[in-house]
Write an enzyme that holds these catalytic residues in place. Sequence first.
Site, PDB file in Angstrom:
ATOM      1  N   HIS A   5       0.862  -1.183   0.000  1.00  0.00           N
ATOM      2  CA  HIS A   5       0.000   0.000   0.000  1.00  0.00           C
ATOM      3  C   HIS A   5       0.898   1.232   0.000  1.00  0.00           C
ATOM      4  O   HIS A   5       1.701   1.426   0.914  1.00  0.00           O
ATOM      5  CB  HIS A   5      -0.921   0.020   1.219  1.00  0.00           C
ATOM      6  CG  HIS A   5      -1.884   1.172   1.206  1.00  0.00           C
ATOM      7  ND1 HIS A   5      -3.164   1.074   0.677  1.00  0.00           N
ATOM      8  CD2 HIS A   5      -1.753   2.452   1.633  1.00  0.00           C
ATOM      9  CE1 HIS A   5      -3.772   2.235   0.800  1.00  0.00           C
ATOM     10  NE2 HIS A   5      -2.937   3.097   1.372  1.00  0.00           N
ATOM     11  N   CYS A   6       0.747   2.071  -1.009  1.00  0.00           N
ATOM     12  CA  CYS A   6       1.610   3.238  -1.167  1.00  0.00           C
ATOM     13  C   CYS A   6       0.875   4.479  -0.665  1.00  0.00           C
ATOM     14  O   CYS A   6      -0.136   4.880  -1.262  1.00  0.00           O
ATOM     15  CB  CYS A   6       2.013   3.417  -2.627  1.00  0.00           C
ATOM     16  SG  CYS A   6       3.107   4.823  -2.914  1.00  0.00           S
ATOM     17  N   PRO A   7       1.344   5.118   0.403  1.00  0.00           N
ATOM     18  CA  PRO A   7       0.666   6.340   0.880  1.00  0.00           C
ATOM     19  C   PRO A   7       0.825   7.511  -0.074  1.00  0.00           C
ATOM     20  O   PRO A   7      -0.008   8.416  -0.081  1.00  0.00           O
ATOM     21  CB  PRO A   7       1.355   6.613   2.225  1.00  0.00           C
ATOM     22  CG  PRO A   7       2.681   5.947   2.115  1.00  0.00           C
ATOM     23  CD  PRO A   7       2.476   4.745   1.256  1.00  0.00           C
TER      24      PRO A   7
END
Length: 368
Positions: free
Chosen positions: A175-177
């Site tokens: 999951h890439c913020p």
Amino acid sequence: MRNIRRLFLRCLRLGHRRKFTYVNSLSDYLRYSRLCLVSLSYNTFTNSDVVIESLFEPVYWLVDHMTRWFGVVFVALVILLTSSIVLIVYLCVLPLILQTYSTAWICWHLAYGHWNLILIVFHYYKAITTSPGYPPQVQKNIPSVAVCRKCIAPKPARTHHCSICNRCILKMDHHCPWLNNCVGHYNHRYFFSFCLFMTLGCIYCSISSRVMFREAYAAIEKMKHHEAQRLQLAGNETYSQSPPPAFSFRDRVFHKCIIYLWVLCSSVAVALGALTLWHAILITRGETSIERHINKKERKRLQGKGKIFQNPYSYGRFSNWRLFFGVETQWQWITRVVLPSSHPAYGDGLKWNTPHWIPTKQTSVLAI
């Protein structure tokens, strides 16, 4: 006298017995309470890893919720920083290039700079707007290898649950913020392409402005020296001496913008370049960030048994890159990699069959 002595000894023995009776009753009560307490949380599968994970569960919950709510802030920060660099290039760097460079170099800078900028904007937009892919909830005949403990639904091969998105992701990488989105089956190519072209763009800006950075840094030091002299003259009240020439506000802003551009681009080039190199290694191996840890454990387990682990989703280094970019012909290296392309990823993320244009044929599997 003898009777009194016997009565006294009998009382002592009776008190001693009552004392031990109370102690034994209290001990039995404590053991029973401990048994009841343990029975409420007893699990045959409990081990040290489960206990540690349970203790850190509040920390995980806090990090997940903060990442979820701050995702929009991170996306806005990326857009803001990228826009500021583009603005400085157009207002400060490009006019100097047009005035001092030859015609051939001007054409090269204009062509490469705008091509790189278009690819950065295109892939970032596609990465944050494209769904990573989710297992279907209605269809029941999907090939699955497990059941998700949180979704309570079939989980296909290479699918993992994202605690931030609170749902399963097909071929989940992480999951890439900075995207406010998961990197999965359908947007993995956009994520990697954005990292690659952003790194190339930062390297290009750093190299192109390196001479201007040195001059701007020397000018800033000169400004500080002149300001110190001005303050010294004002303190000594030597009005007979003429003050050193002052820099205009425009000169100060120009030099500080060049320093800001070079420092930011160089820092991002190093950090994002390392991340891009790491993902390039994973793509070459035909695995994701999560599968890398799974494969590492499986490799050690089989090595202890004298066996060799083989990644069932790897088709060779070059074939892995072709499959990742969806390149079926030689011409598509230009139309699908060098130029912006919205073609979808190969397959549906549920079944992992060997593509017909991959020379190495392997038996399709469902899980590692």
